[in-house]
Design a protein around this motif. Structure first.
Motif, PDB file in Angstrom:
ATOM      1  N   THR A  91     146.837  31.018  25.180  1.00 28.69           N
ATOM      2  CA  THR A  91     146.480  29.644  24.843  1.00 28.69           C
ATOM      3  C   THR A  91     145.906  28.920  26.049  1.00 28.69           C
ATOM      4  O   THR A  91     144.887  28.212  25.948  1.00 28.69           O
ATOM      5  N   ASP A  92     146.552  29.105  27.198  1.00 28.65           N
ATOM      6  CA  ASP A  92     146.084  28.435  28.410  1.00 28.65           C
ATOM      7  C   ASP A  92     144.691  28.905  28.802  1.00 28.65           C
ATOM      8  O   ASP A  92     143.848  28.097  29.213  1.00 28.65           O
ATOM      9  N   LEU A  93     144.428  30.205  28.698  1.00 32.92           N
ATOM     10  CA  LEU A  93     143.117  30.719  29.082  1.00 32.92           C
ATOM     11  C   LEU A  93     142.029  30.220  28.142  1.00 32.92           C
ATOM     12  O   LEU A  93     140.923  29.878  28.579  1.00 32.92           O
ATOM     13  N   VAL A  94     142.319  30.173  26.852  1.00 32.18           N
ATOM     14  CA  VAL A  94     141.333  29.645  25.891  1.00 32.18           C
ATOM     15  C   VAL A  94     141.036  28.182  26.200  1.00 32.18           C
ATOM     16  O   VAL A  94     139.875  27.760  26.233  1.00 32.18           O
ATOM     17  N   THR A  95     142.087  27.399  26.437  1.00 29.04           N
ATOM     18  CA  THR A  95     141.889  25.975  26.722  1.00 29.04           C
ATOM     19  C   THR A  95     141.108  25.779  28.017  1.00 29.04           C
ATOM     20  O   THR A  95     140.176  24.963  28.089  1.00 29.04           O
ATOM     21  N   LEU A  96     141.478  26.545  29.035  1.00 28.97           N
ATOM     22  CA  LEU A  96     140.816  26.429  30.325  1.00 28.97           C
ATOM     23  C   LEU A  96     139.345  26.825  30.237  1.00 28.97           C
ATOM     24  O   LEU A  96     138.464  26.121  30.749  1.00 28.97           O
ATOM     25  N   LEU A  97     139.058  27.937  29.582  1.00 28.76           N
ATOM     26  CA  LEU A  97     137.668  28.394  29.484  1.00 28.76           C
ATOM     27  C   LEU A  97     136.844  27.524  28.543  1.00 28.76           C
ATOM     28  O   LEU A  97     135.627  27.432  28.692  1.00 28.76           O
ATOM     29  N   ASN A  98     137.485  26.869  27.590  1.00 28.41           N
ATOM     30  CA  ASN A  98     136.741  25.901  26.783  1.00 28.41           C
ATOM     31  C   ASN A  98     136.331  24.706  27.638  1.00 28.41           C
ATOM     32  O   ASN A  98     135.278  24.097  27.407  1.00 28.41           O
ATOM     33  N   GLY A  99     137.149  24.373  28.640  1.00 30.64           N
ATOM     34  CA  GLY A  99     136.738  23.344  29.591  1.00 30.64           C
ATOM     35  C   GLY A  99     135.539  23.794  30.397  1.00 30.64           C
ATOM     36  O   GLY A  99     134.604  23.014  30.641  1.00 30.64           O
ATOM     37  N   THR A 100     135.543  25.060  30.809  1.00 35.78           N
ATOM     38  CA  THR A 100     134.385  25.609  31.515  1.00 35.78           C
ATOM     39  C   THR A 100     133.155  25.578  30.626  1.00 35.78           C
ATOM     40  O   THR A 100     132.048  25.258  31.077  1.00 35.78           O
ATOM     41  N   ARG A 101     133.343  25.900  29.367  1.00 36.69           N
ATOM     42  CA  ARG A 101     132.228  25.843  28.398  1.00 36.69           C
ATOM     43  C   ARG A 101     131.645  24.430  28.332  1.00 36.69           C
ATOM     44  O   ARG A 101     130.415  24.250  28.323  1.00 36.69           O
ATOM     45  N   GLU A 102     132.509  23.424  28.336  1.00 39.53           N
ATOM     46  CA  GLU A 102     132.026  22.041  28.308  1.00 39.53           C
ATOM     47  C   GLU A 102     131.211  21.725  29.557  1.00 39.53           C
ATOM     48  O   GLU A 102     130.177  21.054  29.487  1.00 39.53           O
ATOM     49  N   MET A 103     131.693  22.192  30.705  1.00 44.21           N
ATOM     50  CA  MET A 103     130.957  21.956  31.953  1.00 44.21           C
ATOM     51  C   MET A 103     129.582  22.609  31.918  1.00 44.21           C
ATOM     52  O   MET A 103     128.598  22.035  32.386  1.00 44.21           O
ATOM     53  N   LEU A 104     129.528  23.807  31.368  1.00 42.00           N
ATOM     54  CA  LEU A 104     128.259  24.533  31.326  1.00 42.00           C
ATOM     55  C   LEU A 104     127.247  23.870  30.397  1.00 42.00           C
ATOM     56  O   LEU A 104     126.040  24.093  30.527  1.00 42.00           O
ATOM     57  N   HIS A 105     127.737  23.064  29.464  1.00 43.85           N
ATOM     58  CA  HIS A 105     126.837  22.364  28.553  1.00 43.85           C
ATOM     59  C   HIS A 105     126.695  20.877  28.879  1.00 43.85           C
ATOM     60  O   HIS A 105     125.918  20.183  28.231  1.00 43.85           O
TER      61      HIS A 105
END
Length: 207
Positions: A91-105
């Motif tokens: 769960t933590d990795l999905v949440t964290l990488l979704n934050g990275t996804r937001e940064m990339l967009h």
């Protein structure tokens, strides 16, 4: 990495003046706008001063060069998207990488990161900035992985540096090199694939 002006005090034993906070916020807001409008070439102390109303001498005091301004913009965005740990690694990795996804967009951070890739090979200041931002981003993922190791979610001999590349690498490749969209579904698939190899039996991340 935290913004370099985040802890600047107005003097020994004195807290940060609210006017300093407002000044900093106005300047970084101008940097974000200029990045979106004109890219890195549009960000200078002159343009930021004109857009924000903050004097150039003040800008130079907080940010002696353009890379330091860009660094703080990215750092602020990263701090905003870093989640509190839930105690479940997937769960933590999905949440964290979704934050990275937001940064990339995010228009400002995406343009900044694309410019960093372009300039890092020819400008030492941007080479250093790229290294600092990479280290700061990796450190956040490493913290979650180390917590997972302590809980016994993953083996204690996990190659943490390799794990960071396996988790974050596909997102950066998809967005910045392949120029494609990083979807939430892709993030979940990346985490699920990693969990199945390194933490079998933990279940599917984010599902």
């Amino acid at each position: 990495m935290t913004p370099r002006t985040a802890g600047i005090a107005d003097g020994p034993g004195r807290p940060l003046d609210p006017r300093t906070v407002r000044t900093r916020q106005a300047a970084l807001a101008a940097v974000r706008e200029l990045l979106v409008e004109s890219g890195l070439s549009g960000v200078t102390h002159v343009t930021v001063a004109a857009r924000s109303g903050v004097g150039r001498s003040t800008l130079y005091r907080y940010w002696p060069d353009v890379p330091s301004m860009v660094s703080d913009v990215i750092a602020e965005l990263r701090v905003a998207i870093t989640p509190a740990p839930s105690g479940d690694l997937a769960t933590d990795l999905v949440t964290l990488l979704n934050g990275t996804r937001e940064m990339l967009h995010h228009p400002a951070s995406e343009r900044a990161m694309r410019a960093l890739i372009e300039r890092a090979g020819i400008d030492p200041a941007y080479t250093d900035l790229q290294s600092q931002l990479h280290a700061a981003g990796a450190a956040v993922i490493e913290q979650f992985l180390q917590a997972g190791i302590k809980r016994g979610d993953v083996p204690d001999d996990l190659d943490v540096e390799l794990a960071v590349a396996q988790l974050a690498g596909p997102l950066f490749y998809q967005r910045l090199l392949a120029d494609g969209e990083v979807s939430a579904e892709m993030v979940t698939k990346v985490v699920d694939a990693w969990i199945q190899v390194y933490a079998p039996g933990r279940g599917e991340g984010g599902s």
